[in-house]
Design a protein around this motif. Structure first.
Motif, PDB file in Angstrom:
ATOM      1  N   LEU A  63       0.832  -1.207   0.000  1.00 42.69           N
ATOM      2  CA  LEU A  63       0.000   0.000   0.000  1.00 42.69           C
ATOM      3  C   LEU A  63       0.865   1.255   0.000  1.00 42.69           C
ATOM      4  O   LEU A  63       0.616   2.200  -0.764  1.00 42.69           O
ATOM      5  N   VAL A  64       1.885   1.279   0.836  1.00 44.63           N
ATOM      6  CA  VAL A  64       2.736   2.462   0.947  1.00 44.63           C
ATOM      7  C   VAL A  64       3.535   2.679  -0.333  1.00 44.63           C
ATOM      8  O   VAL A  64       3.539   3.780  -0.917  1.00 44.63           O
ATOM      9  N   THR A  65       4.227   1.647  -0.810  1.00 43.03           N
ATOM     10  CA  THR A  65       5.100   1.803  -1.971  1.00 43.03           C
ATOM     11  C   THR A  65       4.316   2.119  -3.243  1.00 43.03           C
ATOM     12  O   THR A  65       4.718   2.986  -4.029  1.00 43.03           O
ATOM     13  N   LEU A  89       2.432   5.879  -7.369  1.00 41.65           N
ATOM     14  CA  LEU A  89       1.346   6.476  -8.135  1.00 41.65           C
ATOM     15  C   LEU A  89       1.421   7.998  -8.088  1.00 41.65           C
ATOM     16  O   LEU A  89       1.239   8.674  -9.114  1.00 41.65           O
ATOM     17  N   VAL A  90       1.708   8.549  -6.922  1.00 41.46           N
ATOM     18  CA  VAL A  90       1.846  10.002  -6.800  1.00 41.46           C
ATOM     19  C   VAL A  90       3.005  10.506  -7.639  1.00 41.46           C
ATOM     20  O   VAL A  90       2.903  11.526  -8.343  1.00 41.46           O
ATOM     21  N   VAL A  91       4.123   9.797  -7.611  1.00 47.95           N
ATOM     22  CA  VAL A  91       5.305  10.209  -8.379  1.00 47.95           C
ATOM     23  C   VAL A  91       5.026  10.132  -9.880  1.00 47.95           C
ATOM     24  O   VAL A  91       5.368  11.048 -10.639  1.00 47.95           O
ATOM     25  N   LEU A  92       4.405   9.057 -10.331  1.00 45.73           N
ATOM     26  CA  LEU A  92       4.118   8.901 -11.760  1.00 45.73           C
ATOM     27  C   LEU A  92       3.136   9.943 -12.272  1.00 45.73           C
ATOM     28  O   LEU A  92       3.131  10.259 -13.465  1.00 45.73           O
ATOM     29  N   CYS A  93       2.290  10.482 -11.389  1.00 49.31           N
ATOM     30  CA  CYS A  93       1.304  11.482 -11.796  1.00 49.31           C
ATOM     31  C   CYS A  93       1.841  12.902 -11.700  1.00 49.31           C
ATOM     32  O   CYS A  93       1.103  13.849 -12.000  1.00 49.31           O
ATOM     33  N   ARG A  94       3.090  13.078 -11.319  1.00 54.67           N
ATOM     34  CA  ARG A  94       3.681  14.411 -11.295  1.00 54.67           C
ATOM     35  C   ARG A  94       3.835  14.924 -12.716  1.00 54.67           C
ATOM     36  O   ARG A  94       4.039  14.137 -13.655  1.00 54.67           O
ATOM     37  N   PRO A  95       3.739  16.240 -12.933  1.00 54.78           N
ATOM     38  CA  PRO A  95       3.728  16.794 -14.307  1.00 54.78           C
ATOM     39  C   PRO A  95       4.922  16.392 -15.154  1.00 54.78           C
ATOM     40  O   PRO A  95       4.780  16.175 -16.354  1.00 54.78           O
ATOM     41  N   VAL A 139      -1.378   2.579 -14.879  1.00 58.64           N
ATOM     42  CA  VAL A 139      -2.403   1.532 -14.773  1.00 58.64           C
ATOM     43  C   VAL A 139      -1.874   0.343 -13.982  1.00 58.64           C
ATOM     44  O   VAL A 139      -2.567  -0.212 -13.118  1.00 58.64           O
ATOM     45  N   LEU A 140      -0.636  -0.058 -14.251  1.00 54.83           N
ATOM     46  CA  LEU A 140      -0.043  -1.189 -13.540  1.00 54.83           C
ATOM     47  C   LEU A 140       0.071  -0.886 -12.045  1.00 54.83           C
ATOM     48  O   LEU A 140      -0.215  -1.754 -11.202  1.00 54.83           O
ATOM     49  N   THR A 141       0.472   0.323 -11.701  1.00 54.60           N
ATOM     50  CA  THR A 141       0.589   0.697 -10.292  1.00 54.60           C
ATOM     51  C   THR A 141      -0.770   0.725  -9.609  1.00 54.60           C
ATOM     52  O   THR A 141      -0.913   0.287  -8.452  1.00 54.60           O
ATOM     53  N   VAL A 142      -1.803   1.217 -10.306  1.00 57.64           N
ATOM     54  CA  VAL A 142      -3.157   1.217  -9.753  1.00 57.64           C
ATOM     55  C   VAL A 142      -3.620  -0.221  -9.499  1.00 57.64           C
ATOM     56  O   VAL A 142      -4.211  -0.528  -8.450  1.00 57.64           O
ATOM     57  N   CYS A 143      -3.360  -1.116 -10.451  1.00 62.10           N
ATOM     58  CA  CYS A 143      -3.732  -2.525 -10.272  1.00 62.10           C
ATOM     59  C   CYS A 143      -3.007  -3.135  -9.078  1.00 62.10           C
ATOM     60  O   CYS A 143      -3.615  -3.862  -8.274  1.00 62.10           O
ATOM     61  N   ASP A 144      -1.718  -2.848  -8.946  1.00 62.25           N
ATOM     62  CA  ASP A 144      -0.959  -3.362  -7.805  1.00 62.25           C
ATOM     63  C   ASP A 144      -1.531  -2.844  -6.486  1.00 62.25           C
ATOM     64  O   ASP A 144      -1.646  -3.585  -5.501  1.00 62.25           O
ATOM     65  N   LEU A 145      -1.895  -1.561  -6.468  1.00 65.66           N
ATOM     66  CA  LEU A 145      -2.460  -0.964  -5.260  1.00 65.66           C
ATOM     67  C   LEU A 145      -3.798  -1.613  -4.903  1.00 65.66           C
ATOM     68  O   LEU A 145      -4.055  -1.940  -3.727  1.00 65.66           O
ATOM     69  N   GLU A 175       4.867  -9.996  -5.783  1.00 62.49           N
ATOM     70  CA  GLU A 175       5.039  -9.600  -7.197  1.00 62.49           C
ATOM     71  C   GLU A 175       4.433  -8.228  -7.465  1.00 62.49           C
ATOM     72  O   GLU A 175       4.890  -7.504  -8.352  1.00 62.49           O
ATOM     73  N   HIS A 176       3.427  -7.841  -6.702  1.00 61.63           N
ATOM     74  CA  HIS A 176       2.779  -6.539  -6.901  1.00 61.63           C
ATOM     75  C   HIS A 176       3.460  -5.435  -6.108  1.00 61.63           C
ATOM     76  O   HIS A 176       2.965  -4.303  -6.089  1.00 61.63           O
ATOM     77  N   ILE A 177       4.569  -5.748  -5.478  1.00 57.39           N
ATOM     78  CA  ILE A 177       5.347  -4.763  -4.728  1.00 57.39           C
ATOM     79  C   ILE A 177       6.651  -4.431  -5.436  1.00 57.39           C
ATOM     80  O   ILE A 177       7.095  -3.277  -5.427  1.00 57.39           O
ATOM     81  N   VAL A 178       7.257  -5.424  -6.085  1.00 57.68           N
ATOM     82  CA  VAL A 178       8.609  -5.237  -6.639  1.00 57.68           C
ATOM     83  C   VAL A 178       8.632  -4.309  -7.849  1.00 57.68           C
ATOM     84  O   VAL A 178       9.690  -3.780  -8.198  1.00 57.68           O
ATOM     85  N   HIS A 179       7.484  -4.093  -8.510  1.00 56.18           N
ATOM     86  CA  HIS A 179       7.470  -3.219  -9.689  1.00 56.18           C
ATOM     87  C   HIS A 179       7.998  -1.825  -9.349  1.00 56.18           C
ATOM     88  O   HIS A 179       8.708  -1.211 -10.147  1.00 56.18           O
ATOM     89  N   VAL A 180       7.633  -1.327  -8.173  1.00 60.58           N
ATOM     90  CA  VAL A 180       8.075   0.006  -7.757  1.00 60.58           C
ATOM     91  C   VAL A 180       9.595   0.058  -7.653  1.00 60.58           C
ATOM     92  O   VAL A 180      10.232   1.035  -8.067  1.00 60.58           O
TER      93      VAL A 180
END
Length: 379
Positions: free
Chosen positions: A27-29, A34-40, A53-59, A290-295
């Motif tokens: 949840l934290v990572t 997601l916040v970092v990827l959405c920066r301008p 999308v991948l980060t949202v799915c992992d979350l 597996e849904h944590i290591v992507h970050v």
């Protein structure tokens, strides 16, 4: 208060110690990512659509793992509503977003494969409006549809010591999901084969094929793009794609082995300390990991993401320039400049003058046939 089943030590350690830690970490990572990827400075790049999308799915996988933890994967239910939710949505919602994530990785791998091996076709496909958005909408609808039967086909029963115990005050609730019910009829077995192919075997086979092609492309030096604004961006993105793919294959292997060879009904699965339940527990932990290591792949292999992450965490007060974005591939170079430019492959001789050292230069040059028409791909 209804009675509850006794649970063995493996279930207690896995679902009361290990998985809560992994869910919290995920949840934290993923929220930070997601916040970092959405920066301008990162958001405007087309390929980041897949990573978002991948980060949202992992979350969401981490979020929907919480009922799995609280019920100890269906062993303990504290109310009828609790059991009803788990029967219909406990694993199906996890499966929906896991499958959506898998197909997101597949789309990312396909694009990178085409950018490396089909550099004439890739820009033309990417110039079509809303390519990523349309792919993700279709993918999401298909992933929900394939799980709908298992969401509907579920039930809850009360195992009680007393007859006519409608409130289950002297017993415990048992949730029976669609995965457990849909075994008897012939069409059930056919559907389960189609289901297994769609969510696991077809995407895994395609992922292995595309990423094998990427590995060959790296080995043959097809990732040298000297005319691009960011020469190393494509190589880094391909590396991230390969790492994400093989982490999916590796971390999914234990649960795939369990589902394929050992998934069967056990009357005392929660308290019997069965070897197959130990494998299932390990598989669930690996599956969530597996849904944590992507970050960590994005932070370790992409300098722009890493710089923005440092700024977000206030580890580096310097701002990241807007052009330091994730991606910056050849196809996006053409997309940013519009239809008035074309991708022109040409061979260049290396500076040492040897006849054998030729390099393929993917240059972006003005298209003489269309000079004044500019296409904005991301309104």
């Amino acid at each position: 208060m209804n009675d509850t089943l006794e649970v063995d030590v493996v279930h207690m350690v896995t679902y009361r110690r290990v998985l809560p830690f992994l869910v919290t970490l995920g949840l934290v990572t993923n929220l930070v990512a997601l916040v970092v990827l959405c920066r301008p400075s990162l958001r405007h790049t087309k390929v980041n659509g897949y990573l978002i999308v991948l980060t949202v799915c992992d979350l969401l996988v981490c979020i929907f793992y919480i009922p799995v933890i609280t019920t100890i994967t269906g062993c303990v239910h504290y109310s009828y509503i609790d059991a009803l939710y788990f029967a219909h949505f406990g694993w199906t919602l996890v499966g929906v977003f896991q499958t959506t994530g898998i197909y997101t990785i597949l789309w990312l791998s396909l694009d990178r494969f085409m950018a490396v091996w089909m550099y004439d076709l890739y820009p033309r496909i990417q110039q079509k409006p809303h390519v990523i958005r349309n792919r993700m909408i279709v993918t999401g609808i298909c992933c929900v549809t394939i799980f709908v039967l298992y969401m509907i086909d579920a039930t809850v029963v009360c195992v009680s010591k007393v007859d006519q115990d409608q409130e289950c005050q002297h017993g415990h609730w048992i949730s029976i999901s669609g995965f457990q019910l849909s075994y008897s009829e012939q069409w059930h077995r056919v559907f389960r084969i189609i289901f297994s192919l769609c969510i696991r075997w077809i995407p895994s086979t395609l992922l292995l094929g595309f990423n094998a092609g990427l590995v060959v492309g790296v080995a043959r030096g097809r990732l040298s793009f000297p005319s691009a604004s960011h020469p190393n961006a494509e190589r880094n993105l391909v590396t991230i794609t390969i790492c994400i793919t093989f982490s999916y294959i590796f971390f999914s292997l234990p649960i795939v082995v369990y589902i394929t060879a050992f998934a069967s009904k056990l009357e005392d699965r929660c308290s019997g300390l069965h070897a197959k339940e130990i494998l299932r527990a390990v598989g669930n932990c690996f599956q969530l990991l597996e849904h944590i290591v992507h970050v960590f792949f994005m932070a370790g292999l992409n300098s722009a993401f890493r710089k923005e992450l440092k700024v977000f965490l206030r580890l580096d007060q310097s701002t990241v320039e807007k052009e330091n974005y994730v991606g910056g591939t050849i196809g996006e170079e053409v997309s940013r400049r519009g239809k008035g430019y074309q991708l022109t492959p040409r061979l260049e001789r290396s500076t040492n003058g040897s006849a054998g050292n030729l390099r393929l230069d993917h240059s972006v040059t003005p298209n003489p046939s269309i000079r004044n028409t500019m296409l904005e791909l991301d309104p």
